[in-house]
Design a protein around this motif. Structure first.
Motif, PDB file in Angstrom:
ATOM      1  N   GLY A  72     -25.766  20.457  14.379  1.00 32.87           N
ATOM      2  CA  GLY A  72     -26.518  20.649  13.144  1.00 32.87           C
ATOM      3  C   GLY A  72     -26.145  21.986  12.538  1.00 32.87           C
ATOM      4  N   THR A  73     -26.021  22.029  11.236  1.00 32.75           N
ATOM      5  CA  THR A  73     -25.556  23.252  10.589  1.00 32.75           C
ATOM      6  C   THR A  73     -26.523  24.420  10.789  1.00 32.75           C
ATOM      7  N   VAL A  89     -21.633  20.440  20.396  1.00 33.77           N
ATOM      8  CA  VAL A  89     -21.417  19.049  20.785  1.00 33.77           C
ATOM      9  C   VAL A  89     -21.898  18.165  19.635  1.00 33.77           C
ATOM     10  N   ALA A  90     -20.963  17.469  19.026  1.00 39.49           N
ATOM     11  CA  ALA A  90     -21.310  16.584  17.916  1.00 39.49           C
ATOM     12  C   ALA A  90     -22.024  15.336  18.434  1.00 39.49           C
ATOM     13  N   ASN A 100     -23.515   8.304  11.575  1.00 41.80           N
ATOM     14  CA  ASN A 100     -22.066   8.370  11.399  1.00 41.80           C
ATOM     15  C   ASN A 100     -21.547   9.587  12.170  1.00 41.80           C
ATOM     16  N   ASP A 101     -20.273   9.853  12.057  1.00 47.45           N
ATOM     17  CA  ASP A 101     -19.674  10.933  12.843  1.00 47.45           C
ATOM     18  C   ASP A 101     -19.394  12.196  12.029  1.00 47.45           C
ATOM     19  N   HIS A 102     -20.208  12.474  11.029  1.00 48.19           N
ATOM     20  CA  HIS A 102     -19.962  13.655  10.200  1.00 48.19           C
ATOM     21  C   HIS A 102     -20.012  14.958  10.995  1.00 48.19           C
ATOM     22  N   GLN A 103     -20.785  14.979  12.080  1.00 49.51           N
ATOM     23  CA  GLN A 103     -20.856  16.213  12.862  1.00 49.51           C
ATOM     24  C   GLN A 103     -19.518  16.565  13.510  1.00 49.51           C
ATOM     25  N   THR A 104     -18.699  15.555  13.778  1.00 51.02           N
ATOM     26  CA  THR A 104     -17.385  15.855  14.364  1.00 51.02           C
ATOM     27  C   THR A 104     -16.542  16.669  13.393  1.00 51.02           C
ATOM     28  N   ASN A 121     -16.562  16.364  23.798  1.00 51.67           N
ATOM     29  CA  ASN A 121     -16.136  15.460  24.872  1.00 51.67           C
ATOM     30  C   ASN A 121     -16.450  15.989  26.262  1.00 51.67           C
ATOM     31  N   SER A 122     -16.493  17.323  26.420  1.00 50.59           N
ATOM     32  CA  SER A 122     -16.788  17.907  27.728  1.00 50.59           C
ATOM     33  C   SER A 122     -17.125  19.381  27.581  1.00 50.59           C
ATOM     34  N   ILE A 123     -18.348  19.744  27.924  1.00 48.20           N
ATOM     35  CA  ILE A 123     -18.680  21.162  27.895  1.00 48.20           C
ATOM     36  C   ILE A 123     -18.100  21.872  29.120  1.00 48.20           C
TER      37      ILE A 123
END
Length: 157
Positions: A72-73, A89-90, A100-104, A121-123
């Motif tokens: 989140g912004t 992490v999106a 949708n995938d806007h966070q990516t 994908n992995s922290i």
């Protein structure tokens, strides 16, 4: 201290909390606080608080050595402005975490510019980069509120 923030969106983000649990176990991390929002999964060895007042949130951000955040912004920009090391992490549509995938796109752009690390994908994989990661200082300013104010003033004339 590691501070995790999942925001206030009414969507579960258990995927991130499971990654946090794996990280804490693998590295033996002790001091972890999470603002979990509506997320159902509560990892072991993490102090979880669903919602915190703004002043408490700001205190956690200020005191954190590392912030692990949903993309989140508000969470990202408040951490960047304080010069914090951030792993973002999106939320992904395929897991029902977002529509949708806007966070990516947000994470990709900010990571590409050196402000944050992308842990979508992995922290655990990006955790290894923290020692050498120096976040780019905040060099942007949001002028949107001022622009909106000017526009409203024009309309009211």
């Amino acid at each position: 201290m590691i501070f995790i923030t999942l925001g206030t969106q009414a969507k579960d983000f258990s995927r991130l909390m499971k990654m946090v649990e794996d990280l804490v176990r693998e590295y033996g991390i002790k001091d972890v606080i999470a603002q979990t929002g509506h997320t159902q999964y509560i990892p072991q060895n993490v102090k979880c608080i669903p919602f915190v007042p703004v002043d408490q949130y700001e205190e956690y951000v200020s005191n954190a050595d590392v912030i692990i955040a949903h993309a989140g912004t508000g969470a990202l920009f408040s951490s960047i402005k304080k010069g914090k090391k951030v792993i973002a992490v999106a939320r992904l549509a395929k897991y029902g975490e977002m529509v949708n995938d806007h966070q990516t796109e947000i994470v990709r752009k900010l990571a590409g510019e050196g402000y944050i690390l992308d842990g979508t994908n992995s922290i655990i994989d990006v955790w290894k980069q923290l020692d050498t990661f120096s976040p780019r200082p905040c060099d942007f300013e949001c002028t949107l509120p001022q622009e909106i104010g000017k526009q409203i003033d024009e309309w009211l004339k």
